[in-house]
Design a protein around this motif. Structure first.
Motif, PDB file in Angstrom:
ATOM      1  N   ASN A 145       0.634 -42.117   1.684  1.00  0.00           N
ATOM      2  CA  ASN A 145       1.519 -41.822   0.129  1.00  0.00           C
ATOM      3  C   ASN A 145       1.254 -43.419  -0.436  1.00  0.00           C
ATOM      4  OD1 ASN A 145       2.320 -39.358   0.405  1.00  0.00           O
ATOM      5  ND2 ASN A 145       3.953 -40.267   1.770  1.00  0.00           N
TER       6      ASN A 145
ATOM      7  N   ASN B 270       8.662 -40.153 -10.681  1.00  0.00           N
ATOM      8  CA  ASN B 270       7.733 -38.463  -9.715  1.00  0.00           C
ATOM      9  C   ASN B 270       7.167 -38.810  -9.830  1.00  0.00           C
ATOM     10  OD1 ASN B 270       9.436 -36.502 -11.378  1.00  0.00           O
ATOM     11  ND2 ASN B 270       8.410 -36.361 -12.888  1.00  0.00           N
TER      12      ASN B 270
ATOM     13  N   LEU C  50       8.859 -39.237  -6.351  1.00  0.00           N
ATOM     14  CA  LEU C  50       9.728 -37.900  -5.585  1.00  0.00           C
ATOM     15  C   LEU C  50       7.991 -37.254  -4.744  1.00  0.00           C
ATOM     16  CD1 LEU C  50      10.948 -35.026  -6.341  1.00  0.00           C
ATOM     17  CD2 LEU C  50       9.788 -35.253  -8.079  1.00  0.00           C
ATOM     18  N   SER C  51       6.834 -37.950  -5.496  1.00  0.00           N
ATOM     19  CA  SER C  51       5.406 -38.277  -4.719  1.00  0.00           C
ATOM     20  C   SER C  51       5.990 -38.078  -2.688  1.00  0.00           C
ATOM     21  CB  SER C  51       4.441 -37.848  -5.636  1.00  0.00           C
ATOM     22  OG  SER C  51       4.719 -39.720  -5.274  1.00  0.00           O
TER      23      SER C  51
ATOM     24  N   LEU D 220       8.582 -38.184  -1.073  1.00  0.00           N
ATOM     25  CA  LEU D 220       9.018 -36.934  -0.291  1.00  0.00           C
ATOM     26  C   LEU D 220       9.079 -35.965  -0.392  1.00  0.00           C
ATOM     27  CD1 LEU D 220      12.394 -37.566  -2.589  1.00  0.00           C
ATOM     28  CD2 LEU D 220      12.094 -39.184  -0.237  1.00  0.00           C
ATOM     29  N   GLN D 221       8.121 -35.506  -1.258  1.00  0.00           N
ATOM     30  CA  GLN D 221       7.124 -33.849  -1.353  1.00  0.00           C
ATOM     31  C   GLN D 221       6.198 -34.079  -0.112  1.00  0.00           C
ATOM     32  OE1 GLN D 221       8.360 -31.536  -2.247  1.00  0.00           O
ATOM     33  NE2 GLN D 221       9.904 -31.890  -4.852  1.00  0.00           N
TER      34      GLN D 221
ATOM     35  N   ARG E 287       7.150 -33.660   3.248  1.00  0.00           N
ATOM     36  CA  ARG E 287       8.035 -33.323   3.409  1.00  0.00           C
ATOM     37  C   ARG E 287       6.674 -31.950   4.224  1.00  0.00           C
ATOM     38  NH1 ARG E 287       8.218 -27.990   1.185  1.00  0.00           N
ATOM     39  NH2 ARG E 287       7.658 -29.059  -0.782  1.00  0.00           N
ATOM     40  N   ILE E 288       5.879 -31.715   3.357  1.00  0.00           N
ATOM     41  CA  ILE E 288       4.778 -31.069   3.610  1.00  0.00           C
ATOM     42  C   ILE E 288       4.244 -31.521   5.015  1.00  0.00           C
ATOM     43  CG2 ILE E 288       2.144 -30.679   3.525  1.00  0.00           C
ATOM     44  CD1 ILE E 288       2.751 -30.680  -0.031  1.00  0.00           C
TER      45      ILE E 288
END
Length: 256
Positions: A55, A83, A87-88, A90-91, A94-95
């Motif tokens: 990330n 975002n 947020l990126s 976290l997302q 999560r994936i």
């Protein structure tokens, strides 16, 4: 007699304090030597970690410092930076995390920043979003390391990328490629790193020269008023190589 006992007590206290400082700083130096110097010759086998996720997307309001409320179009830019920088992360985590836990191996590398190591006035929002990445990475690593998954937080200083307007490199500013090669050597040795020897030394010195008490005080001068009209221009990432070249160099290491 009483004065003599007080003197001996103070002497012992001073000796213990000095010993603690020497030992703690010596441990930091030895760890830094192992992580950033010895790792150049005794590299970890990155293939054993299986899947990887990096990330490393990031944006900021402007390259120059600016007070929080002086940022033009603040409402939109707050959403953009939260975002992108928070947020990126976290997302994406999560994936990819469920598959890594299922395989019981994997590495997630999150790019934070030296600015996230503590609050930096006039870089307030960027600093806080990068601090979020640091805390999230450390907490998640504590959750996942027993399951075979490593979560590492990389906190560089200045690297020549789009985010820093491809600034000229020198002994303090690394190219993205050079920084990434050194940063990958630290995987498996530490879960929180400046990424390279040069940045580790700079981070250590900044911690001594700019203590939190100074950064949190009103003594820190504000940016020039004449520059306010130029501030607030958002530096948008052109691609996912904003802060490093981790994915590209990682593929080279896996092939070698």
């Amino acid at each position: 007699m009483k004065d003599s006992m007080i003197y001996r007590g103070l002497t012992l206290l001073g000796f213990l304090t000095l010993s603690h400082l020497v030992l703690s700083q010596s441990c930091k130096l030895l760890k830094g030597f192992r992580v950033h110097v010895l790792s150049r010759w005794w590299r970890k086998d990155l293939k054993k970690y299986g899947g990887w996720a990096v990330n490393n997307v990031g944006i900021t309001f402007a390259r120059k410092s600016t007070p929080f409320l002086s940022t033009p179009d603040l409402d939109k830019k707050l959403s953009d930076i939260v975002n992108c920088n928070m947020l990126s992360v976290l997302q994406m985590t999560r994936i990819v995390l469920p598959g890594m836990i299922l395989r019981k191996k994997g590495v997630i590398i999150n790019l934070s920043s030296e600015a996230g190591s503590r609050p930096y006035p006039y870089k307030t929002v960027y600093s806080c979003t990068k601090g979020f990445v640091d805390y999230f990475s450390r907490a998640l690593n504590a959750e996942c390391q027993r399951k075979g998954v490593t979560v590492q937080c990389v906190m560089p200083l200045l690297v020549s990328t789009n985010l820093t307007e491809n600034m000229k490199t020198n002994i303090l500013v690394k190219t993205a490629e050079d920084f990434t090669r050194e940063a990958l050597n630290t995987v498996g040795l530490t879960n929180r790193t400046s990424g390279c020897l040069s940045h580790a030394i700079q981070s250590y010195l900044l911690d001594k020269i700019l203590p939190d008490a100074l950064l949190s005080s009103s003594l820190l001068p504000p940016p020039d008023e004449e520059d306010q009209s130029k501030l607030g221009e958002t530096t948008q990432p052109k691609n996912q190589r904003e802060e490093s070249q981790l994915p590209a160099v990682l593929r080279q290491r896996e092939k070698s």
